[in-house]
Design a protein around this motif. Structure first.
Motif, PDB file in Angstrom:
ATOM      1  N   GLY A  89       9.034  -5.886  74.484  1.00 16.43           N
ATOM      2  CA  GLY A  89       9.215  -5.776  75.922  1.00 16.43           C
ATOM      3  C   GLY A  89       9.625  -7.102  76.544  1.00 16.43           C
ATOM      4  O   GLY A  89      10.134  -7.989  75.875  1.00 16.43           O
ATOM      5  N   THR A  90       9.371  -7.240  77.831  1.00 13.60           N
ATOM      6  CA  THR A  90       9.773  -8.445  78.558  1.00 13.60           C
ATOM      7  C   THR A  90       8.561  -9.101  79.203  1.00 13.60           C
ATOM      8  O   THR A  90       7.528  -8.468  79.432  1.00 13.60           O
ATOM      9  CB  THR A  90      10.811  -8.112  79.646  1.00 13.60           C
ATOM     10  OG1 THR A  90      10.253  -7.143  80.556  1.00 13.60           O
ATOM     11  CG2 THR A  90      12.079  -7.537  79.026  1.00 13.60           C
ATOM     12  N   TRP A  98       9.636 -11.599  71.660  1.00 10.62           N
ATOM     13  CA  TRP A  98       9.767 -11.284  70.243  1.00 10.62           C
ATOM     14  C   TRP A  98       8.525 -11.763  69.506  1.00 10.62           C
ATOM     15  O   TRP A  98       8.061 -12.882  69.707  1.00 10.62           O
ATOM     16  CB  TRP A  98      11.008 -11.958  69.655  1.00 10.62           C
ATOM     17  CG  TRP A  98      12.303 -11.397  70.169  1.00 10.62           C
ATOM     18  CD1 TRP A  98      13.026 -11.852  71.232  1.00 10.62           C
ATOM     19  CD2 TRP A  98      13.014 -10.268  69.655  1.00 10.62           C
ATOM     20  NE1 TRP A  98      14.147 -11.087  71.418  1.00 10.62           N
ATOM     21  CE2 TRP A  98      14.173 -10.102  70.460  1.00 10.62           C
ATOM     22  CE3 TRP A  98      12.785  -9.394  68.593  1.00 10.62           C
ATOM     23  CZ2 TRP A  98      15.092  -9.089  70.222  1.00 10.62           C
ATOM     24  CZ3 TRP A  98      13.705  -8.375  68.365  1.00 10.62           C
ATOM     25  CH2 TRP A  98      14.839  -8.230  69.170  1.00 10.62           C
ATOM     26  N   HIS A  99       7.999 -10.902  68.657  1.00 10.38           N
ATOM     27  CA  HIS A  99       6.782 -11.210  67.893  1.00 10.38           C
ATOM     28  C   HIS A  99       7.097 -11.184  66.400  1.00 10.38           C
ATOM     29  O   HIS A  99       7.617 -10.180  65.890  1.00 10.38           O
ATOM     30  CB  HIS A  99       5.692 -10.191  68.221  1.00 10.38           C
ATOM     31  CG  HIS A  99       4.476 -10.307  67.368  1.00 10.38           C
ATOM     32  ND1 HIS A  99       3.560 -11.336  67.517  1.00 10.38           N
ATOM     33  CD2 HIS A  99       4.016  -9.550  66.332  1.00 10.38           C
ATOM     34  CE1 HIS A  99       2.601 -11.187  66.626  1.00 10.38           C
ATOM     35  NE2 HIS A  99       2.851 -10.126  65.889  1.00 10.38           N
ATOM     36  N   GLU A 100       6.803 -12.290  65.721  1.00 11.63           N
ATOM     37  CA  GLU A 100       7.019 -12.319  64.272  1.00 11.63           C
ATOM     38  C   GLU A 100       5.997 -11.406  63.596  1.00 11.63           C
ATOM     39  O   GLU A 100       4.795 -11.608  63.724  1.00 11.63           O
ATOM     40  CB  GLU A 100       6.879 -13.747  63.740  1.00 11.63           C
ATOM     41  CG  GLU A 100       7.101 -13.845  62.236  1.00 11.63           C
ATOM     42  CD  GLU A 100       6.897 -15.242  61.688  1.00 11.63           C
ATOM     43  OE1 GLU A 100       6.233 -15.379  60.635  1.00 11.63           O
ATOM     44  OE2 GLU A 100       7.381 -16.206  62.323  1.00 11.63           O
ATOM     45  N   ASP A 101       6.481 -10.408  62.860  1.00 10.59           N
ATOM     46  CA  ASP A 101       5.562  -9.473  62.210  1.00 10.59           C
ATOM     47  C   ASP A 101       5.720  -9.432  60.692  1.00 10.59           C
ATOM     48  O   ASP A 101       4.968  -8.716  60.022  1.00 10.59           O
ATOM     49  CB  ASP A 101       5.738  -8.068  62.786  1.00 10.59           C
ATOM     50  CG  ASP A 101       7.082  -7.447  62.450  1.00 10.59           C
ATOM     51  OD1 ASP A 101       8.015  -8.188  62.088  1.00 10.59           O
ATOM     52  OD2 ASP A 101       7.205  -6.208  62.549  1.00 10.59           O
ATOM     53  N   GLU A 102       6.660 -10.203  60.163  1.00 13.65           N
ATOM     54  CA  GLU A 102       6.785 -10.263  58.697  1.00 13.65           C
ATOM     55  C   GLU A 102       7.532 -11.540  58.306  1.00 13.65           C
ATOM     56  O   GLU A 102       8.512 -11.914  58.951  1.00 13.65           O
ATOM     57  CB  GLU A 102       7.533  -9.046  58.154  1.00 13.65           C
ATOM     58  CG  GLU A 102       7.549  -8.978  56.637  1.00 13.65           C
ATOM     59  CD  GLU A 102       8.202  -7.708  56.114  1.00 13.65           C
ATOM     60  OE1 GLU A 102       7.582  -7.033  55.286  1.00 13.65           O
ATOM     61  OE2 GLU A 102       9.334  -7.396  56.542  1.00 13.65           O
ATOM     62  N   GLN A 134      20.161  -7.284  63.139  1.00  9.81           N
ATOM     63  CA  GLN A 134      19.278  -6.568  64.059  1.00  9.81           C
ATOM     64  C   GLN A 134      19.471  -5.079  63.841  1.00  9.81           C
ATOM     65  O   GLN A 134      20.607  -4.611  63.678  1.00  9.81           O
ATOM     66  CB  GLN A 134      19.604  -6.962  65.510  1.00  9.81           C
ATOM     67  CG  GLN A 134      18.609  -6.441  66.540  1.00  9.81           C
ATOM     68  CD  GLN A 134      18.809  -7.099  67.899  1.00  9.81           C
ATOM     69  OE1 GLN A 134      18.695  -8.316  68.035  1.00  9.81           O
ATOM     70  NE2 GLN A 134      19.122  -6.306  68.907  1.00  9.81           N
ATOM     71  N   ASP A 135      18.384  -4.318  63.825  1.00  8.39           N
ATOM     72  CA  ASP A 135      18.495  -2.907  63.455  1.00  8.39           C
ATOM     73  C   ASP A 135      19.022  -2.015  64.570  1.00  8.39           C
ATOM     74  O   ASP A 135      19.259  -0.821  64.354  1.00  8.39           O
ATOM     75  CB  ASP A 135      17.158  -2.364  62.928  1.00  8.39           C
ATOM     76  CG  ASP A 135      16.048  -2.420  63.971  1.00  8.39           C
ATOM     77  OD1 ASP A 135      16.330  -2.681  65.155  1.00  8.39           O
ATOM     78  OD2 ASP A 135      14.875  -2.218  63.582  1.00  8.39           O
ATOM     79  N   SER A 136      19.228  -2.575  65.745  1.00  7.85           N
ATOM     80  CA  SER A 136      19.794  -1.804  66.850  1.00  7.85           C
ATOM     81  C   SER A 136      20.442  -2.755  67.852  1.00  7.85           C
ATOM     82  O   SER A 136      19.953  -3.867  68.053  1.00  7.85           O
ATOM     83  CB  SER A 136      18.701  -0.983  67.534  1.00  7.85           C
ATOM     84  OG  SER A 136      19.215  -0.327  68.692  1.00  7.85           O
ATOM     85  N   THR A 137      21.525  -2.311  68.455  1.00  8.76           N
ATOM     86  CA  THR A 137      22.185  -3.146  69.461  1.00  8.76           C
ATOM     87  C   THR A 137      21.420  -3.145  70.782  1.00  8.76           C
ATOM     88  O   THR A 137      21.560  -4.052  71.594  1.00  8.76           O
ATOM     89  CB  THR A 137      23.624  -2.655  69.713  1.00  8.76           C
ATOM     90  OG1 THR A 137      23.592  -1.268  70.079  1.00  8.76           O
ATOM     91  CG2 THR A 137      24.472  -2.824  68.454  1.00  8.76           C
ATOM     92  N   SER A 138      20.585  -2.128  70.990  1.00 10.39           N
ATOM     93  CA  SER A 138      19.781  -2.052  72.209  1.00 10.39           C
ATOM     94  C   SER A 138      18.348  -2.461  71.897  1.00 10.39           C
ATOM     95  O   SER A 138      17.852  -2.263  70.785  1.00 10.39           O
ATOM     96  CB  SER A 138      19.803  -0.625  72.782  1.00 10.39           C
ATOM     97  OG  SER A 138      19.268   0.294  71.847  1.00 10.39           O
ATOM     98  N   LEU A 144       3.505   3.658  72.566  1.00 10.11           N
ATOM     99  CA  LEU A 144       2.682   4.704  71.956  1.00 10.11           C
ATOM    100  C   LEU A 144       2.693   4.595  70.433  1.00 10.11           C
ATOM    101  O   LEU A 144       1.649   4.703  69.783  1.00 10.11           O
ATOM    102  CB  LEU A 144       3.188   6.087  72.388  1.00 10.11           C
ATOM    103  CG  LEU A 144       3.078   6.409  73.891  1.00 10.11           C
ATOM    104  CD1 LEU A 144       3.673   7.774  74.197  1.00 10.11           C
ATOM    105  CD2 LEU A 144       1.605   6.369  74.328  1.00 10.11           C
ATOM    106  N   THR A 145       3.866   4.411  69.860  1.00 12.33           N
ATOM    107  CA  THR A 145       3.973   4.306  68.399  1.00 12.33           C
ATOM    108  C   THR A 145       3.817   2.874  67.908  1.00 12.33           C
ATOM    109  O   THR A 145       3.610   2.647  66.710  1.00 12.33           O
ATOM    110  CB  THR A 145       5.325   4.848  67.922  1.00 12.33           C
ATOM    111  OG1 THR A 145       6.389   4.037  68.476  1.00 12.33           O
ATOM    112  CG2 THR A 145       5.524   6.291  68.362  1.00 12.33           C
ATOM    113  N   GLY A 146       3.909   1.909  68.835  1.00 11.93           N
ATOM    114  CA  GLY A 146       3.810   0.507  68.428  1.00 11.93           C
ATOM    115  C   GLY A 146       5.003   0.037  67.632  1.00 11.93           C
ATOM    116  O   GLY A 146       4.860  -0.809  66.744  1.00 11.93           O
ATOM    117  N   GLU A 147       6.183   0.541  67.953  1.00  6.81           N
ATOM    118  CA  GLU A 147       7.396   0.167  67.238  1.00  6.81           C
ATOM    119  C   GLU A 147       8.455  -0.298  68.222  1.00  6.81           C
ATOM    120  O   GLU A 147       8.587   0.224  69.326  1.00  6.81           O
ATOM    121  CB  GLU A 147       7.930   1.350  66.422  1.00  6.81           C
ATOM    122  CG  GLU A 147       7.005   1.797  65.304  1.00  6.81           C
ATOM    123  CD  GLU A 147       7.569   2.971  64.526  1.00  6.81           C
ATOM    124  OE1 GLU A 147       8.505   3.621  65.041  1.00  6.81           O
ATOM    125  OE2 GLU A 147       7.087   3.231  63.416  1.00  6.81           O
ATOM    126  N   GLY A 148       9.212  -1.308  67.795  1.00  3.86           N
ATOM    127  CA  GLY A 148      10.273  -1.836  68.626  1.00  3.86           C
ATOM    128  C   GLY A 148      11.466  -2.253  67.794  1.00  3.86           C
ATOM    129  O   GLY A 148      11.450  -2.184  66.557  1.00  3.86           O
TER     130      GLY A 148
END
Length: 225
Positions: A89-90, A98-102, A134-138, A144-148
């Protein structure tokens, strides 16, 4: 009542401004000094060949320049080492968070002109990684799912790299315990550090100027209230 609110807001603004001034001083002095010391260190340490490492005594710090060998397995797409970040999010200013997760930094084999060098450890830093995906341009974040949206930065086989660290006795003989892996050769790394050292005082001055302005406005509100 209004005067109390104005004084409270002024105190907050003044403290916020002083925080920016402190940050500016830190960037201008300590950030610049750290970059200069990093460049000096890279220039001072000996440039080691594969034979030097093979025959070197454990503990001696060296600089190594080479390419990431194609013997290294790909860990994700063409990445052999990478850091993954997830969009969360913002912030209050609307800037993306951005959060480092791996972090995948396995022991790597480097190809030098006279042979192979093994990086023994798996906790080195990645500096100026040239490969990004990046896995998506947007940008999206689902609470809810905890995915971004996820983005990756790292290195692929064949990339020119420089590493610094001590010679250690590895599992299969003398190896390098790398502190970091940086894109390009030693000259590129030193030039980048020198450039950063010159830029930090400018950035620090900007932060300090903004902070001073906030502090003065806040002080004016306190005195006025």
């Amino acid at each position: 009542m209004a005067g109390c609110r104005r004084r409270g807001g002024g105190i907050f603004m003044a403290l916020f401004g002083l925080l920016f001034v402190t940050l500016g001083i830190g960037l201008g002095i300590f950030g610049s000094r750290a970059a200069i010391e990093a460049a000096d260190r890279a220039e001072r340490l000996p440039l080691a060949t594969a034979r030097v490492i093979e025959r070197g005594a454990a503990g001696g710090e060296v600089v190594v320049e080479g390419r990431i060998s194609t013997r290294n397995p790909q860990r994700f797409r063409e990445f052999v080492a990478y850091v993954r970040e997830e969009y969360r999010g913002t912030d209050s200013d609307g800037d993306p968070k951005w959060h480092e997760d791996e972090r995948v930094t396995p022991p790597l084999v480097l190809e030098l002109p006279d042979g192979l060098v093994q990086i023994e450890n798996d906790n080195y830093r990645l500096e100026s990684p040239p490969l990004r995906w990046q896995d998506s341009t947007s940008l999206s974040w689902n609470g809810l799912t905890g995915e971004g949206t996820r983005r990756y930065s790292g290195f692929a086989a064949g990339a020119t790299v420089m590493a610094i660290g001590p010679i250690v006795q590895g599992r299969e003989g003398p190896a390098l315990q790398a502190e970091f892996l940086s894109s390009g050769d030693r000259a590129a790394y030193v030039a980048q550090q020198r450039s950063s050292a010159a830029a930090f005082p400018i950035v620090g001055l900007i932060f300090g100027g903004i902070g001073a302005l906030f502090a003065l406005v806040g002080l004016w509100q306190v005195l006025r209230g």
